[in-house]
Scaffold this motif. Structure first.
Motif, PDB file in Angstrom:
ATOM      1  N   LYS A  35     -10.196   4.612  -5.870  1.00  0.00           N
ATOM      2  CA  LYS A  35      -9.801   4.103  -7.325  1.00  0.00           C
ATOM      3  C   LYS A  35     -10.743   3.890  -8.400  1.00  0.00           C
ATOM      4  O   LYS A  35     -10.631   3.950  -9.498  1.00  0.00           O
ATOM      5  CB  LYS A  35      -8.763   3.097  -6.976  1.00  0.00           C
ATOM      6  CG  LYS A  35      -9.450   1.550  -6.781  1.00  0.00           C
ATOM      7  CD  LYS A  35      -8.488   0.540  -6.470  1.00  0.00           C
ATOM      8  CE  LYS A  35      -9.248  -0.876  -6.121  1.00  0.00           C
ATOM      9  NZ  LYS A  35      -9.972  -1.380  -7.179  1.00  0.00           N
ATOM     10  N   ASP A  89      -9.594   2.837 -11.583  1.00  0.00           N
ATOM     11  CA  ASP A  89      -8.114   3.084 -10.998  1.00  0.00           C
ATOM     12  C   ASP A  89      -7.378   4.177 -11.217  1.00  0.00           C
ATOM     13  O   ASP A  89      -6.079   4.163 -11.184  1.00  0.00           O
ATOM     14  CB  ASP A  89      -7.226   1.780 -11.679  1.00  0.00           C
ATOM     15  CG  ASP A  89      -7.820   0.421 -11.360  1.00  0.00           C
ATOM     16  OD1 ASP A  89      -8.154   0.172 -10.125  1.00  0.00           O
ATOM     17  OD2 ASP A  89      -7.783  -0.436 -12.309  1.00  0.00           O
ATOM     18  N   MET A 106      -7.617   7.823  -9.130  1.00  0.00           N
ATOM     19  CA  MET A 106      -8.201   8.513  -8.315  1.00  0.00           C
ATOM     20  C   MET A 106      -8.681   9.951  -8.551  1.00  0.00           C
ATOM     21  O   MET A 106      -8.083  10.522  -9.163  1.00  0.00           O
ATOM     22  CB  MET A 106      -7.580   8.323  -7.021  1.00  0.00           C
ATOM     23  CG  MET A 106      -7.502   7.041  -6.417  1.00  0.00           C
ATOM     24  SD  MET A 106      -6.682   7.208  -4.689  1.00  0.00           S
ATOM     25  CE  MET A 106      -5.001   7.794  -4.960  1.00  0.00           C
TER      26      MET A 106
END
Length: 335
Positions: free
Chosen positions: A47, A6, A8
């Motif tokens: 992500k 989560d 990036m």
């Protein structure tokens, strides 16, 4: 070391305002570039930090990639047109209802509002081993984790497996094949147009991708000829949940009838092989026959010839047989 989720990875964000500018950027950056359409597939990869492109080319500002336009021989749909726009467009509903049915069953309303037709046909495989970063064949390793004695393969291929048994997840793809659509691309060598079924590739051709797009290539539009406008259409999707889920299997067909006899038919299925499958043998076998349960039964049996189930997906054989039968008969109750 724990995998970071989560957050990036860093990349350069480029936002071209036209298809021409986008293609130039893709040609300039080559394999370092990642194309983002609606972002439904892209953000999953980013992500989870599985894909780490140096450059992300966001197509949302390229207005010439959007829209639905009537042509002298059918309709042209920009690759960045959302699935909702397609499902609701009067011309699509009137003449090409098969595509409207297919895209209306993609995911959820929120995702259809953002997801695009180009993105739906160009998304990557959804095998969880691959998506979670396991070093499988498709990711450059030397094993298919789904195709092992302990592998989980309920959603995987019964046709066309060649080291990788992941299936193609698109709902719109079989509908476009049944409609004899053409895919239009900008490439470093100029415009290229291919039949819908030739846009997709299996692992025997290139195990690292699901379509023919290479570095510098950009899918710009999809053209549907008037040939099958107003035909008798059938689309059915089987999935675990009524909202959001990818298909366990889907079928799309277009038939031209004289009375109740089949003059011509195009039929395709997806989520049974690494690429959408057009069932040419079925098309040939039903030509001239009555569109009834007997013909459907024959077609269904023919469709599954050569299927090779894995440990947990043998159910796909009777499912495919019945979906093809129902496509002939034209009702979801004719199992």
């Amino acid at each position: 070391m724990a995998v970071i989720r989560d957050v990036m990875p860093a990349f350069d964000l480029l936002q071209p305002e036209s298809a021409a500018d986008a293609q130039k950027l893709l040609e300039q950056h080559g394999e370092d570039a990642w194309v983002m359409a609606g972002g439904m597939d892209s953000f999953d990869w980013l992500k989870d930090r599985i894909k780490k492109p140096k450059v992300l080319v966001d197509l949302s500002g390229a207005d010439d990639l959007k829209g639905i336009r009537a042509t002298s021989d059918g309709v042209e749909i920009g690759a960045m047109t959302t699935l909702t726009k397609i499902a609701e467009h009067p011309l699509i509903q009137k003449n090409y209802g098969l595509l409207a049915q297919a895209v209306e069953l993609v995911a959820s309303p929120q995702i259809r509002n953002q997801g695009t037709l180009g993105g739906n046909v160009s998304q990557d495989a959804r095998c969880w081993y691959y998506r979670d970063g396991w070093p499988c064949y498709r990711a450059g390793g030397n094993i298919c984790y789904a195709d092992t004695p302990v592998g989980r393969n309920r959603e995987h291929a019964i046709f066309g497996a060649d080291r990788c048994v992941a299936v193609h997840p698109s709902d719109s793809a079989p509908a476009l094949i049944a409609l004899d659509a053409k895919f239009v691309m900008r490439t470093p060598k100029g415009e290229r147009v291919v039949d819908a079924e030739d846009y997709f590739v299996g692992p025997e051709t290139d195990i690292t991708r699901l379509n023919i797009l290479g570095p510098g290539d950009l899918l710009t539009a999809i053209r549907i000829p008037a040939t099958w406008a107003g035909a008798k259409f059938y689309f059915e999707k089987v999935r675990d949940r009524n909202v959001w889920d990818f298909p366990l299997m889907n079928v799309a067909s277009a038939m031209k009838l004289s009375g109740n006899n089949i003059d011509q038919m195009r039929i395709a299925v997806n989520a049974v092989a690494p690429k959408p499958m057009r069932l040419k043998a079925v098309e040939d076998a039903v030509r001239g026959k009555t569109a009834n349960a007997d013909t459907g039964e024959m077609a269904g049996k023919l469709a599954v010839e050569g299927a090779v189930p894995l440990q947990f997906n043998a159910y796909k054989i009777p499912l495919m047989r019945n979906l093809v039968k129902r496509a002939i008969v034209g009702t979801q109750e004719a199992a």
